[in-house]
Write a protein that holds these residues in place. Structure first.
Motif, PDB file in Angstrom:
ATOM      1  N   THR A 295      -9.186   3.737 -10.228  1.00 43.21           N
ATOM      2  CA  THR A 295      -8.440   3.131 -11.339  1.00 43.21           C
ATOM      3  C   THR A 295      -7.742   4.198 -12.171  1.00 43.21           C
ATOM      4  O   THR A 295      -6.556   4.079 -12.509  1.00 43.21           O
ATOM      5  CB  THR A 295      -9.390   2.310 -12.231  1.00 43.21           C
ATOM      6  N   GLU A 296      -8.471   5.273 -12.482  1.00 41.38           N
ATOM      7  CA  GLU A 296      -7.924   6.348 -13.324  1.00 41.38           C
ATOM      8  C   GLU A 296      -6.666   6.960 -12.716  1.00 41.38           C
ATOM      9  O   GLU A 296      -5.685   7.242 -13.426  1.00 41.38           O
ATOM     10  CB  GLU A 296      -8.993   7.432 -13.516  1.00 41.38           C
ATOM     11  N   HIS A 297      -6.683   7.168 -11.396  1.00 42.57           N
ATOM     12  CA  HIS A 297      -5.551   7.825 -10.736  1.00 42.57           C
ATOM     13  C   HIS A 297      -4.566   6.839 -10.104  1.00 42.57           C
ATOM     14  O   HIS A 297      -3.681   7.238  -9.355  1.00 42.57           O
ATOM     15  CB  HIS A 297      -6.069   8.815  -9.691  1.00 42.57           C
ATOM     16  N   LYS A 298      -4.763   5.537 -10.392  1.00 43.51           N
ATOM     17  CA  LYS A 298      -3.834   4.482  -9.949  1.00 43.51           C
ATOM     18  C   LYS A 298      -3.601   4.539  -8.441  1.00 43.51           C
ATOM     19  O   LYS A 298      -2.454   4.518  -7.965  1.00 43.51           O
ATOM     20  CB  LYS A 298      -2.509   4.596 -10.714  1.00 43.51           C
ATOM     21  N   LEU A 300      -4.287   2.343  -6.075  1.00 40.92           N
ATOM     22  CA  LEU A 300      -3.704   1.144  -5.474  1.00 40.92           C
ATOM     23  C   LEU A 300      -2.209   1.084  -5.735  1.00 40.92           C
ATOM     24  O   LEU A 300      -1.424   0.749  -4.836  1.00 40.92           O
ATOM     25  CB  LEU A 300      -4.412  -0.096  -6.032  1.00 40.92           C
ATOM     26  N   ASP A 301      -1.792   1.427  -6.952  1.00 36.67           N
ATOM     27  CA  ASP A 301      -0.355   1.514  -7.254  1.00 36.67           C
ATOM     28  C   ASP A 301       0.342   2.461  -6.284  1.00 36.67           C
ATOM     29  O   ASP A 301       1.430   2.165  -5.773  1.00 36.67           O
ATOM     30  CB  ASP A 301      -0.150   2.056  -8.678  1.00 36.67           C
ATOM     31  N   PHE A 302      -0.285   3.611  -6.064  1.00 37.15           N
ATOM     32  CA  PHE A 302       0.308   4.636  -5.199  1.00 37.15           C
ATOM     33  C   PHE A 302       0.465   4.116  -3.769  1.00 37.15           C
ATOM     34  O   PHE A 302       1.511   4.322  -3.138  1.00 37.15           O
ATOM     35  CB  PHE A 302      -0.572   5.891  -5.217  1.00 37.15           C
ATOM     36  N   MET A 303      -0.562   3.423  -3.258  1.00 37.30           N
ATOM     37  CA  MET A 303      -0.466   2.846  -1.910  1.00 37.30           C
ATOM     38  C   MET A 303       0.696   1.864  -1.813  1.00 37.30           C
ATOM     39  O   MET A 303       1.498   1.909  -0.863  1.00 37.30           O
ATOM     40  CB  MET A 303      -1.767   2.133  -1.546  1.00 37.30           C
ATOM     41  N   PHE A 304       0.792   0.963  -2.801  1.00 38.16           N
ATOM     42  CA  PHE A 304       1.890  -0.009  -2.799  1.00 38.16           C
ATOM     43  C   PHE A 304       3.239   0.702  -2.802  1.00 38.16           C
ATOM     44  O   PHE A 304       4.139   0.362  -2.024  1.00 38.16           O
ATOM     45  CB  PHE A 304       1.783  -0.927  -4.018  1.00 38.16           C
ATOM     46  N   ASP A 305       3.400   1.692  -3.668  1.00 32.97           N
ATOM     47  CA  ASP A 305       4.681   2.388  -3.787  1.00 32.97           C
ATOM     48  C   ASP A 305       5.084   3.036  -2.475  1.00 32.97           C
ATOM     49  O   ASP A 305       6.251   2.956  -2.054  1.00 32.97           O
ATOM     50  CB  ASP A 305       4.608   3.455  -4.891  1.00 32.97           C
ATOM     51  N   GLN A 306       4.134   3.706  -1.813  1.00 32.73           N
ATOM     52  CA  GLN A 306       4.465   4.443  -0.589  1.00 32.73           C
ATOM     53  C   GLN A 306       4.758   3.519   0.588  1.00 32.73           C
ATOM     54  O   GLN A 306       5.678   3.779   1.371  1.00 32.73           O
ATOM     55  CB  GLN A 306       3.334   5.419  -0.232  1.00 32.73           C
ATOM     56  N   VAL A 307       3.995   2.431   0.712  1.00 27.19           N
ATOM     57  CA  VAL A 307       4.244   1.494   1.818  1.00 27.19           C
ATOM     58  C   VAL A 307       5.576   0.778   1.601  1.00 27.19           C
ATOM     59  O   VAL A 307       6.365   0.612   2.540  1.00 27.19           O
ATOM     60  CB  VAL A 307       3.089   0.486   1.958  1.00 27.19           C
ATOM     61  N   LYS A 308       5.855   0.384   0.368  1.00 25.44           N
ATOM     62  CA  LYS A 308       7.137  -0.272   0.076  1.00 25.44           C
ATOM     63  C   LYS A 308       8.297   0.685   0.344  1.00 25.44           C
ATOM     64  O   LYS A 308       9.319   0.296   0.925  1.00 25.44           O
ATOM     65  CB  LYS A 308       7.155  -0.751  -1.375  1.00 25.44           C
ATOM     66  N   ALA A 309       8.139   1.936  -0.063  1.00 21.69           N
ATOM     67  CA  ALA A 309       9.211   2.919   0.144  1.00 21.69           C
ATOM     68  C   ALA A 309       9.475   3.125   1.631  1.00 21.69           C
ATOM     69  O   ALA A 309      10.625   3.188   2.069  1.00 21.69           O
ATOM     70  CB  ALA A 309       8.839   4.248  -0.519  1.00 21.69           C
ATOM     71  N   ALA A 310       8.401   3.212   2.420  1.00 20.67           N
ATOM     72  CA  ALA A 310       8.561   3.403   3.865  1.00 20.67           C
ATOM     73  C   ALA A 310       9.229   2.193   4.504  1.00 20.67           C
ATOM     74  O   ALA A 310      10.074   2.328   5.394  1.00 20.67           O
ATOM     75  CB  ALA A 310       7.196   3.660   4.519  1.00 20.67           C
ATOM     76  N   ALA A 311       8.866   1.000   4.045  1.00 24.30           N
ATOM     77  CA  ALA A 311       9.417  -0.224   4.637  1.00 24.30           C
ATOM     78  C   ALA A 311      10.893  -0.412   4.288  1.00 24.30           C
ATOM     79  O   ALA A 311      11.672  -0.909   5.113  1.00 24.30           O
ATOM     80  CB  ALA A 311       8.614  -1.432   4.162  1.00 24.30           C
ATOM     81  N   LEU A 312      11.282  -0.016   3.091  1.00 26.85           N
ATOM     82  CA  LEU A 312      12.629  -0.323   2.621  1.00 26.85           C
ATOM     83  C   LEU A 312      13.608   0.832   2.778  1.00 26.85           C
ATOM     84  O   LEU A 312      14.810   0.655   2.573  1.00 26.85           O
ATOM     85  CB  LEU A 312      12.584  -0.752   1.149  1.00 26.85           C
ATOM     86  N   SER A 313      13.116   2.027   3.108  1.00 30.75           N
ATOM     87  CA  SER A 313      14.017   3.176   3.250  1.00 30.75           C
ATOM     88  C   SER A 313      14.939   2.976   4.442  1.00 30.75           C
ATOM     89  O   SER A 313      14.530   2.563   5.517  1.00 30.75           O
ATOM     90  CB  SER A 313      13.204   4.457   3.421  1.00 30.75           C
ATOM     91  N   SER A 314      16.178   3.321   4.265  1.00 30.92           N
ATOM     92  CA  SER A 314      17.147   3.198   5.374  1.00 30.92           C
ATOM     93  C   SER A 314      17.360   4.540   6.060  1.00 30.92           C
ATOM     94  O   SER A 314      18.215   4.691   6.925  1.00 30.92           O
ATOM     95  CB  SER A 314      18.489   2.688   4.844  1.00 30.92           C
ATOM     96  N   ALA A 315      16.566   5.567   5.657  1.00 28.95           N
ATOM     97  CA  ALA A 315      16.810   6.929   6.157  1.00 28.95           C
ATOM     98  C   ALA A 315      15.777   7.351   7.193  1.00 28.95           C
ATOM     99  O   ALA A 315      15.541   8.527   7.389  1.00 28.95           O
ATOM    100  CB  ALA A 315      16.792   7.914   4.991  1.00 28.95           C
ATOM    101  N   HIS A 316      15.166   6.372   7.894  1.00 32.46           N
ATOM    102  CA  HIS A 316      14.115   6.753   8.837  1.00 32.46           C
ATOM    103  C   HIS A 316      14.651   7.516  10.049  1.00 32.46           C
ATOM    104  O   HIS A 316      13.902   8.155  10.767  1.00 32.46           O
ATOM    105  CB  HIS A 316      13.376   5.502   9.325  1.00 32.46           C
ATOM    106  N   GLY A 317      15.924   7.465  10.256  1.00 33.05           N
ATOM    107  CA  GLY A 317      16.478   8.217  11.387  1.00 33.05           C
ATOM    108  C   GLY A 317      16.577   9.701  11.099  1.00 33.05           C
ATOM    109  O   GLY A 317      16.730  10.502  12.004  1.00 33.05           O
ATOM    110  N   ASP A 318      16.494  10.076   9.798  1.00 28.84           N
ATOM    111  CA  ASP A 318      16.604  11.487   9.430  1.00 28.84           C
ATOM    112  C   ASP A 318      15.257  12.172   9.591  1.00 28.84           C
ATOM    113  O   ASP A 318      14.221  11.544   9.646  1.00 28.84           O
ATOM    114  CB  ASP A 318      17.043  11.610   7.972  1.00 28.84           C
TER     115      ASP A 318
END
Length: 320
Positions: A295-298, A300-318
């Motif tokens: 909870t202190e280091h958030k 769960l927030d961090f997991m959500f942010d990283q998975v969402k970023a990976a799913a929505l990034s259009s730069a996976h070819g780089d």
């Protein structure tokens, strides 16, 4: 008493929920529109309320049962449930990570569709695996910089061994061309972090073996399973099935759960497993410590942010 609607139970975003429960020797039931667990004391039965709208995961350990009505309410609030052994490990279902997930056809679709856009391309999948490792390193740096309790135990980011472990792994990642090589490099870094934790805590004769039975290994197992619960919640909420892993193998159920849990395990679970083993804490004390730090280091927030970023990034070819 005013009855809650199922929609009211989703008011707190999963990424902001505070509670992960491990229960044993009790009966989980629904009563007056609430989910409770009942413990049998010597002379009386005691009821304890579970705030399901602020709960991500419930792990049911030794001597537990749950009613159909309670399960229905937990599902309506989006709470994941897992049956496990004493102390929180292992989750039953063989040796795989598996959770009883609520049934909902109304979760987001964009994350699963974004994940599929890169997942079938081996190079793009490798880039996401490497991206996950880089943000994993950043999370270790961020956590160890802020956490006063870790500093008090001798875990310093400017320690030469820590810098060599993290920077060495970070530099290797960009040159690796196979997922297997990334896994090997990751395992080597984690071994270095074990040595650093041993040096900080003064524990001796440690080797990582989930079956070993010593406190450090038991706490690592326990903390990892709590991290798996958060990862499973993240993936369920975002609508991404566990099988679409980027590192841990396409054929293992729960594989993507391991990938996502790895984002935070070394930063939080690893050092505190050794610190709590040094202090000879009970499993319950260790669990409370880890959940507090999640909870202190958030985490769960961090997991959500990283998975969402990976799913929505259009730069996976780089290149990552």
């Amino acid at each position: 008493m005013e009855q809650l609607n199922p929609s009211d139970l989703k008011a707190i975003l999963h990424s902001k929920r505070a509670n992960v429960y491990y229960l044993e020797y009790c009966r989980v039931m629904q009563k007056d529109g609430r989910v409770l667990y009942l413990t049998e004391a010597k002379n009386e039965n005691q009821y304890w309320n579970i705030p399901i709208a602020n709960t991500t995961v419930i792990m049911l350990g030794t001597g537990t049962s749950i009613t159909q009505a309670a399960m229905r309410m937990l599902a309506s609030a989006g709470v994941l449930v897992g049956f496990c052994g004493g102390g929180g490990t292992p989750l039953f279902m063989g040796t795989e990570i598996e959770w009883m997930t609520p049934q909902s056809e109304y979760r987001p679709t964009e994350y699963m569709q974004g994940w599929m856009q890169f997942w079938f391309d081996e190079n793009k999948r490798l880039n996401v695996a490497k991206q996950f490792q880089q943000v994993r390193i950043e999370f270790i740096k961020q956590t160890w910089t802020k956490d006063r309790d870790l500093k008090a135990e001798g875990f310093y980011l400017d320690d030469l061994d820590v810098q060599n472990a993290l920077d060495g792994f970070s530099q290797k990642i960009s040159h690796l061309n196979k997922v297997g090589d990334v896994l090997l490099a990751e395992a080597a870094m984690t071994k270095q972090l074990y040595k650093i934790a041993l040096k900080c805590t003064g524990l001796k004769d440690f080797s990582r073996n989930p079956e070993q039975g010593d406190l450090a290994n038991d706490f690592l197992n326990h903390g990892n399973y709590l991290a798996y619960g958060l990862a499973a919640t993240t993936l369920w909420v975002l609508g991404i099935p566990h099988g679409f892993a980027v590192m841990h193998g396409k054929t293992r159920r729960g594989a993507l759960v391991f990938d996502v849990a790895d984002l935070i395990k070394d930063a939080v679970v690893l050092p505190y497993a050794f610190i709590c083993a040094k202090e000879k804490m009970t499993e319950q004390e260790f669990r409370q410590q880890i959940l507090q730090k999640f909870t202190e280091h958030k985490c769960l927030d961090f997991m959500f942010d990283q998975v969402k970023a990976a799913a929505l990034s259009s730069a996976h070819g780089d290149e990552a």
